[in-house]
Design a protein around this motif. Structure first.
Motif, short mmCIF file in Angstrom:
data_model
loop_
_atom_site.label_atom_id
_atom_site.label_comp_id
_atom_site.label_asym_id
_atom_site.label_seq_id
_atom_site.Cartn_x
_atom_site.Cartn_y
_atom_site.Cartn_z
N ILE A 225 0.83 -1.20 0.00
CA ILE A 225 0.00 0.00 0.00
C ILE A 225 0.87 1.25 0.00
O ILE A 225 0.57 2.24 -0.68
CB ILE A 225 -0.96 -0.01 1.20
CG1 ILE A 225 -2.12 -0.99 0.93
CG2 ILE A 225 -1.50 1.39 1.49
CD1 ILE A 225 -3.18 -0.99 1.99
N ALA A 226 1.96 1.22 0.77
CA ALA A 226 2.85 2.38 0.82
C ALA A 226 3.44 2.68 -0.56
O ALA A 226 3.44 3.83 -1.02
CB ALA A 226 3.95 2.14 1.84
N LEU A 227 3.93 1.64 -1.23
CA LEU A 227 4.53 1.83 -2.56
C LEU A 227 3.48 2.28 -3.57
O LEU A 227 3.73 3.20 -4.36
CB LEU A 227 5.19 0.54 -3.01
CG LEU A 227 6.47 0.13 -2.26
CD1 LEU A 227 6.92 -1.26 -2.70
CD2 LEU A 227 7.57 1.14 -2.48
N ALA A 228 2.32 1.62 -3.55
CA ALA A 228 1.26 2.00 -4.49
C ALA A 228 0.79 3.43 -4.23
O ALA A 228 0.60 4.21 -5.17
CB ALA A 228 0.09 1.02 -4.37
N GLY A 229 0.60 3.77 -2.95
CA GLY A 229 0.14 5.12 -2.62
C GLY A 229 1.13 6.19 -3.02
O GLY A 229 0.76 7.23 -3.60
N LEU A 230 2.40 5.96 -2.73
CA LEU A 230 3.43 6.94 -3.10
C LEU A 230 3.55 7.05 -4.62
O LEU A 230 3.75 8.16 -5.15
CB LEU A 230 4.77 6.53 -2.49
CG LEU A 230 4.86 6.68 -0.96
CD1 LEU A 230 6.16 6.08 -0.45
CD2 LEU A 230 4.74 8.14 -0.54
N TYR A 231 3.43 5.93 -5.30
CA TYR A 231 3.49 5.97 -6.77
C TYR A 231 2.34 6.80 -7.33
O TYR A 231 2.53 7.61 -8.26
CB TYR A 231 3.45 4.55 -7.33
CG TYR A 231 3.34 4.49 -8.83
CD1 TYR A 231 4.36 5.00 -9.64
CD2 TYR A 231 2.22 3.94 -9.44
CE1 TYR A 231 4.25 4.95 -11.02
CE2 TYR A 231 2.11 3.89 -10.82
CZ TYR A 231 3.13 4.39 -11.60
OH TYR A 231 3.02 4.35 -12.97
N ILE A 232 1.14 6.63 -6.78
CA ILE A 232 -0.02 7.40 -7.24
C ILE A 232 0.22 8.89 -7.03
O ILE A 232 0.01 9.72 -7.93
CB ILE A 232 -1.29 6.94 -6.51
CG1 ILE A 232 -1.69 5.54 -6.96
CG2 ILE A 232 -2.45 7.92 -6.75
CD1 ILE A 232 -2.80 4.90 -6.13
N VAL A 233 0.68 9.27 -5.83
CA VAL A 233 0.90 10.68 -5.51
C VAL A 233 1.97 11.28 -6.43
O VAL A 233 1.78 12.36 -7.01
CB VAL A 233 1.30 10.83 -4.03
CG1 VAL A 233 1.76 12.25 -3.74
CG2 VAL A 233 0.13 10.45 -3.13
N VAL A 234 3.09 10.60 -6.56
CA VAL A 234 4.20 11.13 -7.37
C VAL A 234 3.82 11.17 -8.84
O VAL A 234 4.09 12.16 -9.54
CB VAL A 234 5.47 10.27 -7.15
CG1 VAL A 234 6.56 10.68 -8.14
CG2 VAL A 234 5.97 10.42 -5.72
N ALA A 235 3.18 10.12 -9.34
CA ALA A 235 2.82 10.07 -10.76
C ALA A 235 1.83 11.17 -11.12
O ALA A 235 1.96 11.82 -12.18
CB ALA A 235 2.24 8.71 -11.11
N LEU A 236 0.88 11.42 -10.26
CA LEU A 236 -0.09 12.48 -10.54
C LEU A 236 0.57 13.86 -10.46
O LEU A 236 0.26 14.75 -11.26
CB LEU A 236 -1.26 12.39 -9.56
CG LEU A 236 -2.22 11.22 -9.78
CD1 LEU A 236 -3.24 11.14 -8.65
CD2 LEU A 236 -2.95 11.35 -11.12
N ALA A 237 1.46 14.03 -9.50
CA ALA A 237 2.15 15.32 -9.38
C ALA A 237 3.05 15.59 -10.58
O ALA A 237 3.23 16.74 -10.99
CB ALA A 237 2.97 15.35 -8.09
N ALA A 238 3.62 14.52 -11.16
CA ALA A 238 4.54 14.67 -12.30
C ALA A 238 3.83 14.48 -13.64
O ALA A 238 4.50 14.37 -14.68
CB ALA A 238 5.69 13.68 -12.17
N HIS A 239 2.49 14.41 -13.62
CA HIS A 239 1.69 14.28 -14.84
C HIS A 239 2.00 12.98 -15.59
O HIS A 239 2.24 12.97 -16.80
CB HIS A 239 1.89 15.49 -15.75
CG HIS A 239 1.57 16.80 -15.09
ND1 HIS A 239 0.29 17.18 -14.75
CD2 HIS A 239 2.40 17.80 -14.66
CE1 HIS A 239 0.32 18.37 -14.16
NE2 HIS A 239 1.58 18.76 -14.09
N LEU A 240 2.04 11.90 -14.86
CA LEU A 240 2.12 10.54 -15.41
C LEU A 240 3.32 10.32 -16.35
O LEU A 240 3.15 9.94 -17.51
CB LEU A 240 0.82 10.20 -16.15
CG LEU A 240 -0.50 10.46 -15.39
CD1 LEU A 240 -1.68 10.10 -16.26
CD2 LEU A 240 -0.54 9.72 -14.09
N PRO A 241 4.52 10.53 -15.85
CA PRO A 241 5.69 10.37 -16.74
C PRO A 241 5.86 8.95 -17.28
O PRO A 241 6.26 8.76 -18.43
CB PRO A 241 6.87 10.76 -15.84
CG PRO A 241 6.38 10.54 -14.44
CD PRO A 241 4.91 10.87 -14.48
N LEU A 242 5.57 7.94 -16.45
CA LEU A 242 5.72 6.56 -16.91
C LEU A 242 4.74 6.24 -18.02
O LEU A 242 5.09 5.57 -19.01
CB LEU A 242 5.54 5.60 -15.73
CG LEU A 242 5.77 4.11 -16.01
CD1 LEU A 242 7.20 3.90 -16.51
CD2 LEU A 242 5.51 3.27 -14.76
#
Length: 427
Positions: A132-149
């Protein structure tokens, strides 16, 4: 010729594989937002095969026993009625596609919730917390960076791709945090709640945010009020959600002022009210048996749609009513709604028999899921059903006294897990 491992070791390995598969569900959904039926189905298969290898007869009895109880019979009745409704569905190909997603997923979720608790290694909750920690952090970072991956991979770039992962974290994080707390892992429990909440609020899923608030309020009511009061409040909300679903649109049209619609413009509140009125009108014209299972996506083609006044007809083409309770009415009629109501009320009766802490967690889960059901996706989508199965598995695990045993003693422990006390069966 290669020697096979001892049976007890094979069983232990299969259960470990199932537990790890369950634990990584949040990460899997963050990376592939339709993967939860596959993940939950695979985890359930590991646990089922382990049980059958160890004691096929006991495992079969253990799996089948709840299906002979009143709530189990009501659930089977709901499935039978859903299948029967396909015979009068005007879009039988669509109905069969939906039932082929719904039934295997509900079976996998049931098997996982039944067989996983009491059979997971001690490290599993901590692994799920990290997931959950990894998934949650990935969601937050990806949205903040406009889905770079997503951009790098050429995938669809849309902020709502994380709505399903957020809605998967929502039901799982409460039971998992309670399990970690019971095992003395308070920091991990806090990590799950904080990062899970952050991911939900950072996503653009209004349903997940609403479910988070509803779950927290429901759990708080359960903590602060006598047990009967909390159960009565939740029961009243569930009952009204089902009974009033066909007239929801008319009620909202009368009571929601324009100022509220303006504040909810991002949620398309006016369109939601119009959709609810259209499907409610269909229920009023055909309240007994409904249009047939899974027909919402092409409800505009149903015979009842032609009988609705022209001004309401266009909103029947949106795909589904955005209200699971209303969808049950529209597709399965009063029989389906009655069976669903019976299942929900008997579920609350079972929750009433739980110890205080487990009851609070269960009611919080019911509150959050009810809120999501009132505003969000179609009723038969496998990814949501799978998430609920995972949440129930964690809740039941939290309600059991954890046992520790060597691999050589695994058969005795598993045998004990298939002979639960009546109060365990209720959970």
């Amino acid at each position: 010729m290669l020697a096979l491992p001892p049976r007890s070791e094979t069983v232990a390995l299969l259960r470990t594989a199932g537990a790890v598969t369950l634990a990584i569900l949040p990460v899997a959904m963050a990376l592939a937002n339709r993967s939860s039926p596959t993940v939950v189905g695979l985890a359930a298969l590991f646990f089922l095969v382990a049980g059958l290898i160890e004691d096929a007869r006991a495992t079969t009895r253990f799996v089948a026993r709840p299906l002979a109880t009143p709530i189990g019979l009501a659930a089977l009745g709901f499935v039978v009625w859903s299948l029967a409704s396909i015979t009068w569905s005007p879009a039988q190909d669509l109905s069969w596609r939906n039932i082929q997603e719904f039934l295997p997923t509900i079976a996998g979720a049931y098997l996982l919730a039944r067989l996983a608790p009491g059979n997971m290694p001690a490290f599993t909750p901590r692994l799920a917390a990290w997931s959950i920690a990894l998934a949650g952090l990935y969601i937050v970072v990806a949205l903040a960076a406009h889905l770079p991956l997503h951009r790098a991979m050429g995938s669809r770039v849309a902020l709502f791709v994380f709505n399903r992962p957020a809605l998967t974290i929502l039901p799982v994080m409460g039971p998992l945090a309670y399990l970690l707390h019971r095992r003395g892992q308070g920091i991990a429990a806090l990590l799950v709640l904080v990062i899970g909440t952050g991911a939900i609020l950072r996503s653009i899923s209004g349903a997940a945010a609403l479910g988070l608030a509803a779950g927290a309020v429901t759990a708080l009511i359960a903590v602060l009020t006598p047990r009967r009061v909390g159960l009565a409040i939740v029961g009243a909300v569930l009952g009204l959600a089902l009974v009033l679903a066909p007239v929801e649109g008319d009620i909202l049209q009368k009571v929601m002022p324009d100022a509220v619609h303006e504040r909810l413009v991002q949620s398309s509140s006016r369109a939601r009210v119009a959709i609810a009125r259209s499907f409610g009108a269909a229920v009023a014209l055909d309240p007994w048996r409904g249009a047939g299972f899974g027909t919402s996506a092409r409800f505009i083609e149903t015979p009842v749609a032609a009988r609705i006044e022209p001004g309401l007809r266009p909103m029947l083409a949106v795909g589904h009513p955005h209200n699971i309770f209303l969808q049950i009415w529209a597709e399965l009629g009063i029989v389906g709604a009655g069976l669903a109501s019976a299942i929900l009320m008997m579920m609350l009766a079972l929750i009433a028999r739980m110890p205080r802490g487990e009851g609070v967690v269960a009611l919080g889960l019911v509150g959050s899921c009810t809120a999501v059901a009132f505003v969000e996706h179609g009723a038969w989508q496998g990814w949501w059903i799978a998430a609920l199965g995972a949440a129930v598995a964690w809740a039941r695990e939290a309600g059991m006294e954890p046992y520790r045993c060597d691999r050589s003693d695994r058969s005795q422990a598993a045998s004990a897990s298939t002979r639960l006390r009546p109060e365990d069966l209720a959970r």
